[in-house]
Scaffold this motif. Structure first.
Motif, PDB file in Angstrom:
ATOM      1  N   VAL A 183      39.517  -0.436  16.255  1.00 30.73           N
ATOM      2  CA  VAL A 183      38.184  -0.163  16.798  1.00 30.73           C
ATOM      3  C   VAL A 183      38.254  -0.216  18.317  1.00 30.73           C
ATOM      4  N   MET A 184      37.771   0.826  18.969  1.00 33.18           N
ATOM      5  CA  MET A 184      37.585   0.752  20.413  1.00 33.18           C
ATOM      6  C   MET A 184      36.153   0.303  20.676  1.00 33.18           C
ATOM      7  N   ARG A 185      36.019  -0.828  21.337  1.00 31.36           N
ATOM      8  CA  ARG A 185      34.690  -1.432  21.559  1.00 31.36           C
ATOM      9  C   ARG A 185      34.325  -1.362  23.038  1.00 31.36           C
ATOM     10  N   TYR A 186      33.133  -0.867  23.291  1.00 32.18           N
ATOM     11  CA  TYR A 186      32.599  -0.755  24.656  1.00 32.18           C
ATOM     12  C   TYR A 186      31.605  -1.885  24.889  1.00 32.18           C
ATOM     13  N   ASN A 187      31.895  -2.697  25.897  1.00 33.15           N
ATOM     14  CA  ASN A 187      31.042  -3.837  26.253  1.00 33.15           C
ATOM     15  C   ASN A 187      30.507  -3.623  27.656  1.00 33.15           C
ATOM     16  N   ASP A 188      29.218  -3.875  27.853  1.00 29.11           N
ATOM     17  CA  ASP A 188      28.614  -3.626  29.170  1.00 29.11           C
ATOM     18  C   ASP A 188      27.395  -4.531  29.370  1.00 29.11           C
ATOM     19  N   PRO A 189      27.606  -5.734  29.925  1.00 32.47           N
ATOM     20  CA  PRO A 189      26.491  -6.678  30.086  1.00 32.47           C
ATOM     21  C   PRO A 189      25.336  -6.131  30.923  1.00 32.47           C
ATOM     22  N   ARG A 190      25.643  -5.381  31.986  1.00 33.92           N
ATOM     23  CA  ARG A 190      24.566  -4.921  32.874  1.00 33.92           C
ATOM     24  C   ARG A 190      23.979  -3.573  32.454  1.00 33.92           C
ATOM     25  N   ARG A 191      24.660  -2.892  31.569  1.00 37.39           N
ATOM     26  CA  ARG A 191      24.202  -1.595  31.047  1.00 37.39           C
ATOM     27  C   ARG A 191      24.031  -0.539  32.139  1.00 37.39           C
ATOM     28  N   PHE A 192      24.922  -0.562  33.138  1.00 36.17           N
ATOM     29  CA  PHE A 192      24.925   0.477  34.164  1.00 36.17           C
ATOM     30  C   PHE A 192      25.943   1.574  33.851  1.00 36.17           C
ATOM     31  N   GLY A 193      26.677   1.414  32.760  1.00 34.06           N
ATOM     32  CA  GLY A 193      27.642   2.429  32.364  1.00 34.06           C
ATOM     33  C   GLY A 193      26.973   3.560  31.616  1.00 34.06           C
ATOM     34  N   ALA A 194      27.784   4.420  30.991  1.00 33.13           N
ATOM     35  CA  ALA A 194      27.217   5.592  30.329  1.00 33.13           C
ATOM     36  C   ALA A 194      28.150   6.106  29.249  1.00 33.13           C
ATOM     37  N   TRP A 195      27.543   6.691  28.205  1.00 37.90           N
ATOM     38  CA  TRP A 195      28.209   7.540  27.232  1.00 37.90           C
ATOM     39  C   TRP A 195      27.443   8.854  27.222  1.00 37.90           C
ATOM     40  N   LEU A 196      28.108   9.921  27.642  1.00 40.61           N
ATOM     41  CA  LEU A 196      27.466  11.221  27.750  1.00 40.61           C
ATOM     42  C   LEU A 196      28.248  12.234  26.918  1.00 40.61           C
ATOM     43  N   TRP A 197      27.727  13.450  26.836  1.00 38.19           N
ATOM     44  CA  TRP A 197      28.301  14.457  25.958  1.00 38.19           C
ATOM     45  C   TRP A 197      28.457  15.772  26.694  1.00 38.19           C
ATOM     46  N   CYS A 198      29.560  16.463  26.417  1.00 37.69           N
ATOM     47  CA  CYS A 198      29.775  17.796  26.983  1.00 37.69           C
ATOM     48  C   CYS A 198      30.311  18.701  25.879  1.00 37.69           C
ATOM     49  N   ALA A 199      29.641  19.821  25.647  1.00 40.55           N
ATOM     50  CA  ALA A 199      30.052  20.757  24.602  1.00 40.55           C
ATOM     51  C   ALA A 199      31.317  21.505  25.022  1.00 40.55           C
ATOM     52  N   PRO A 200      32.077  22.020  24.074  1.00 35.29           N
ATOM     53  CA  PRO A 200      33.315  22.747  24.410  1.00 35.29           C
ATOM     54  C   PRO A 200      33.040  23.923  25.342  1.00 35.29           C
ATOM     55  N   GLY A 201      33.903  24.087  26.340  1.00 30.60           N
ATOM     56  CA  GLY A 201      33.779  25.206  27.259  1.00 30.60           C
ATOM     57  C   GLY A 201      32.720  25.044  28.327  1.00 30.60           C
ATOM     58  N   GLU A 202      31.995  23.927  28.313  1.00 31.46           N
ATOM     59  CA  GLU A 202      30.959  23.671  29.303  1.00 31.46           C
ATOM     60  C   GLU A 202      31.419  22.586  30.272  1.00 31.46           C
ATOM     61  N   SER A 203      30.715  22.478  31.390  1.00 30.28           N
ATOM     62  CA  SER A 203      30.969  21.397  32.344  1.00 30.28           C
ATOM     63  C   SER A 203      29.758  20.482  32.380  1.00 30.28           C
ATOM     64  N   HIS A 204      29.936  19.326  32.969  1.00 29.57           N
ATOM     65  CA  HIS A 204      28.821  18.383  33.095  1.00 29.57           C
ATOM     66  C   HIS A 204      28.427  18.279  34.556  1.00 29.57           C
ATOM     67  N   GLU A 205      27.141  18.188  34.812  1.00 30.26           N
ATOM     68  CA  GLU A 205      26.650  18.179  36.188  1.00 30.26           C
ATOM     69  C   GLU A 205      27.217  17.027  37.003  1.00 30.26           C
ATOM     70  N   LEU A 206      27.547  15.913  36.376  1.00 31.99           N
ATOM     71  CA  LEU A 206      28.100  14.771  37.109  1.00 31.99           C
ATOM     72  C   LEU A 206      29.494  15.068  37.665  1.00 31.99           C
ATOM     73  N   LEU A 207      30.182  16.038  37.081  1.00 32.54           N
ATOM     74  CA  LEU A 207      31.554  16.355  37.487  1.00 32.54           C
ATOM     75  C   LEU A 207      31.662  17.659  38.253  1.00 32.54           C
ATOM     76  N   ASP A 208      30.559  18.395  38.345  1.00 32.52           N
ATOM     77  CA  ASP A 208      30.613  19.739  38.926  1.00 32.52           C
ATOM     78  C   ASP A 208      30.985  19.756  40.399  1.00 32.52           C
ATOM     79  N   ASN A 209      30.546  18.757  41.155  1.00 30.37           N
ATOM     80  CA  ASN A 209      30.737  18.787  42.611  1.00 30.37           C
ATOM     81  C   ASN A 209      31.785  17.782  43.097  1.00 30.37           C
TER      82      ASN A 209
END
Length: 269
Positions: A102-128
């Protein structure tokens, strides 16, 4: 927060356990992190992990159906567990794998993120995002062209992801010290020769930090639970009023762009 070396250490740590494994289940206990975890994340169910990449400070878990983008935020961490204990308060996401781990994600402050990107698309956070610092695309000519006529402090400039990704506060301070450049220097005054030195130092400092396991911060430890060790090698960061390792004068501290900045005003000009 975990910086580029810490994220790269996490990528290296999880890869042998996750790569080519099928995600049998994804358990989301808390959807409200820095951003709401999208429903598309559950599309990982039944998908093989075909690649594990890093872009800037983001981890990318590739599957045929799409890519999960994971950010550790201020206090996030990943653990790969066998026979995992019951989830605790800040264990927000589990990936249950076909190898029984099991890969477990722990984040006490909850400033992290789990986001989604469909195949062949880019994400705005990585575009620039600018070039990765450990690639040939990050070089003195590139930085000089970006720095033209800019009066912003050099430390602020190298921490801007549009210029180069992943040079966070710790490694900016350390690289500028190694290059002998004051962090307050206006960017337009930095010569090509200084850029050549600074680019080299950024690459060396980051590579050394990755090799040694990332910088020890109170909120960061590796995927095996062991802390990083690069903090033992820090020359200026966090050493205000302590003697400089090179000249013996006290390390100075000031705010630049609301970030604590450490430097030696004798060794850095």
């Amino acid at each position: 927060m975990p910086e580029l070396p810490e994220v790269e250490v996490s990528r290296l740590g999880i890869s042998p356990h996750l790569l080519e494994q099928t995600i049998q289940e994804i358990v989301v206990r808390q959807r409200q992190l820095r951003w709401w975890i999208p429903e598309e994340i559950h599309g990982l169910h039944g998908q093989p992990i075909t690649a594990i990449r890093r872009r800037a400070k983001y981890l990318l878990l590739d599957t045929p159906k799409g890519t999960a983008i994971v950010h550790l935020g201020m206090s996030g961490s990943l653990r790969v567990l066998e026979n995992p204990p019951p989830a605790e308060k800040h264990d927000h996401v589990d990936l249950v794998l076909s190898n029984g781990k099991v890969m477990r994600y722990n984040d006490p402050r909850r400033f992290g993120a789990w986001l989604w990107c469909a195949p062949g698309e880019s994400h705005e956070l990585l575009d620039n995002c600018g070039p990765e610092p450990l690639t040939d695309e990050f070089n003195a000519d590139w930085m000089l062209s970006r720095a033209n006529n800019k009066r912003v402090a050099i430390k602020t400039f190298i921490m801007n992801n549009a210029n180069v990704v992943g040079v966070g506060n710790i490694y900016a301070c350390e690289s500028l010290f190694s290059a002998g450049i004051l962090p307050t220097t206006p960017t337009y005054k930095v010569t090509l020769g200084q850029w050549q030195t600074l680019v080299t130092e950024i690459k060396q400092v980051l590579a050394q930090a990755i090799t040694q396991g990332g910088t020890t911060l109170k909120d960061f430890s590796q995927t095996d639970g062991k802390p990083g060790y690069f903090a033992q090698e820090l020359h200026v960061y966090g050493r205000a009023k302590q003697p400089c390792h090179s000249c013996g004068e006290p390390i100075k501290e000031m705010k630049i762009g609301q970030r604590n900045t450490f430097f030696c005003d004798v060794c850095q000009k």
